[in-house]
Design a protein around this motif. Structure first.
Motif, mmCIF file in Angstrom:
data_model
loop_
_atom_site.group_PDB
_atom_site.id
_atom_site.type_symbol
_atom_site.label_atom_id
_atom_site.label_comp_id
_atom_site.label_asym_id
_atom_site.label_seq_id
_atom_site.Cartn_x
_atom_site.Cartn_y
_atom_site.Cartn_z
ATOM 1 N N LEU A 27 -2.345 -24.118 -53.826
ATOM 2 C CA LEU A 27 -3.686 -24.682 -53.945
ATOM 3 C C LEU A 27 -3.871 -25.258 -55.340
ATOM 4 O O LEU A 27 -3.454 -24.662 -56.332
ATOM 5 C CB LEU A 27 -4.753 -23.603 -53.729
ATOM 6 N N ASP A 28 -4.483 -26.426 -55.394
ATOM 7 C CA ASP A 28 -4.834 -27.040 -56.670
ATOM 8 C C ASP A 28 -6.079 -27.882 -56.470
ATOM 9 O O ASP A 28 -6.464 -28.183 -55.343
ATOM 10 C CB ASP A 28 -3.679 -27.878 -57.224
ATOM 11 N N ARG A 29 -6.717 -28.275 -57.563
ATOM 12 C CA ARG A 29 -8.008 -28.957 -57.477
ATOM 13 C C ARG A 29 -7.922 -30.483 -57.457
ATOM 14 O O ARG A 29 -8.921 -31.150 -57.281
ATOM 15 C CB ARG A 29 -8.892 -28.513 -58.646
ATOM 16 N N GLY A 47 8.393 -27.414 -54.615
ATOM 17 C CA GLY A 47 8.996 -26.587 -53.579
ATOM 18 C C GLY A 47 8.042 -25.867 -52.661
ATOM 19 O O GLY A 47 8.481 -25.125 -51.773
ATOM 20 N N ALA A 48 6.732 -26.031 -52.857
ATOM 21 C CA ALA A 48 5.776 -25.379 -51.958
ATOM 22 C C ALA A 48 5.982 -25.880 -50.526
ATOM 23 O O ALA A 48 6.291 -27.055 -50.313
ATOM 24 C CB ALA A 48 4.346 -25.657 -52.406
ATOM 25 N N ASP A 49 5.814 -24.997 -49.567
ATOM 26 C CA ASP A 49 5.946 -25.378 -48.161
ATOM 27 C C ASP A 49 4.701 -26.119 -47.675
ATOM 28 O O ASP A 49 4.798 -27.026 -46.841
ATOM 29 C CB ASP A 49 6.171 -24.128 -47.302
ATOM 30 N N PHE A 50 3.558 -25.704 -48.191
ATOM 31 C CA PHE A 50 2.279 -26.314 -47.859
ATOM 32 C C PHE A 50 1.486 -26.421 -49.153
ATOM 33 O O PHE A 50 1.615 -25.556 -50.022
ATOM 34 C CB PHE A 50 1.482 -25.449 -46.870
ATOM 35 N N ALA A 51 0.654 -27.441 -49.275
ATOM 36 C CA ALA A 51 -0.187 -27.570 -50.462
ATOM 37 C C ALA A 51 -1.506 -28.227 -50.065
ATOM 38 O O ALA A 51 -1.517 -29.170 -49.265
ATOM 39 C CB ALA A 51 0.514 -28.395 -51.538
ATOM 40 N N PHE A 52 -2.585 -27.715 -50.627
ATOM 41 C CA PHE A 52 -3.918 -28.181 -50.257
ATOM 42 C C PHE A 52 -4.804 -28.295 -51.487
ATOM 43 O O PHE A 52 -4.621 -27.570 -52.468
ATOM 44 C CB PHE A 52 -4.565 -27.207 -49.265
ATOM 45 N N ASN A 53 -5.787 -29.175 -51.386
ATOM 46 C CA ASN A 53 -6.790 -29.331 -52.423
ATOM 47 C C ASN A 53 -7.814 -28.218 -52.226
ATOM 48 O O ASN A 53 -8.438 -28.130 -51.165
ATOM 49 C CB ASN A 53 -7.438 -30.709 -52.336
ATOM 50 N N SER A 54 -7.983 -27.372 -53.221
ATOM 51 C CA SER A 54 -8.864 -26.212 -53.093
ATOM 52 C C SER A 54 -10.344 -26.558 -53.132
ATOM 53 O O SER A 54 -11.182 -25.687 -52.892
ATOM 54 C CB SER A 54 -8.549 -25.178 -54.179
ATOM 55 N N THR A 55 -10.672 -27.824 -53.415
ATOM 56 C CA THR A 55 -12.084 -28.211 -53.424
ATOM 57 C C THR A 55 -12.578 -28.531 -52.018
ATOM 58 O O THR A 55 -13.771 -28.656 -51.799
ATOM 59 C CB THR A 55 -12.342 -29.425 -54.344
ATOM 60 N N GLY A 56 -11.655 -28.646 -51.069
ATOM 61 C CA GLY A 56 -12.025 -28.922 -49.680
ATOM 62 C C GLY A 56 -11.998 -27.647 -48.855
ATOM 63 O O GLY A 56 -11.968 -26.536 -49.383
ATOM 64 N N ASN A 57 -11.999 -27.816 -47.539
ATOM 65 C CA ASN A 57 -11.973 -26.680 -46.624
ATOM 66 C C ASN A 57 -10.519 -26.275 -46.388
ATOM 67 O O ASN A 57 -9.985 -26.418 -45.296
ATOM 68 C CB ASN A 57 -12.682 -27.035 -45.316
ATOM 69 N N TRP A 58 -9.899 -25.749 -47.413
ATOM 70 C CA TRP A 58 -8.471 -25.456 -47.353
ATOM 71 C C TRP A 58 -8.137 -24.334 -46.381
ATOM 72 O O TRP A 58 -7.051 -24.312 -45.819
ATOM 73 C CB TRP A 58 -7.909 -25.178 -48.744
ATOM 74 N N VAL A 59 -9.059 -23.409 -46.145
ATOM 75 C CA VAL A 59 -8.788 -22.320 -45.209
ATOM 76 C C VAL A 59 -8.528 -22.888 -43.817
ATOM 77 O O VAL A 59 -7.552 -22.517 -43.155
ATOM 78 C CB VAL A 59 -9.943 -21.295 -45.183
ATOM 79 N N GLU A 60 -9.368 -23.813 -43.389
ATOM 80 C CA GLU A 60 -9.164 -24.439 -42.080
ATOM 81 C C GLU A 60 -7.891 -25.271 -42.050
ATOM 82 O O GLU A 60 -7.185 -25.300 -41.045
ATOM 83 C CB GLU A 60 -10.374 -25.300 -41.699
#
Length: 115
Positions: free
Chosen positions: A78-80, A92-105
């Motif tokens: 997770l990053d902003r 090398g992360a398998d998945f990466a998401f913007n933590s300012t959005g609905n990253w849980v979903e």
């Protein structure tokens, strides 16, 4: 005042190659030893489990991605900022998401988790 010389047990030393930048080498224990301690002593990470890493492209986050992959974990980073999300994948992360959005979903969708 720091001492010019000191006595240290040899097993407490990290040998450096000739020409190693001492400032860069001095930063390594702060990030990698912290990441190692968190993975192996605090959470006792196990192969094929997941590691959720916040601030994944910072110093400790970068070390966590690399050490988690080495330990056989699947990494969710997770990053902003979107550029940092891309960087986490390159690290090398398998998945990466913007933590300012609905990253849980987004994580649930990526892992095909039904809740």
């Amino acid at each position: 005042m720091y001492a010019e010389y000191t006595a240290v047990d040899a097993d407490k030393l990290v040998p450096l190659s000739e020409g190693t930048d001492l400032i860069e080498a001095g930063a390594m224990p702060v990030t990698y030893f912290t990441a190692y301690h968190m993975l192996h002593n605090v959470v006792r990470a196990q192969k094929d489990k997941f590691a959720l890493i916040y601030a994944s492209t910072g110093g400790v986050g970068t070390a966590l991605i690399q050490l988690a992959k080495e330990a056989g974990l699947k990494v969710i980073a997770l990053d902003r900022k979107d550029e940092k999300v891309t960087q986490a994948l390159k690290l090398g992360a398998d998945f990466a998401f913007n933590s300012t959005g609905n990253w849980v979903e987004e994580v649930k969708k990526s892992l095909k988790v039904k809740v």
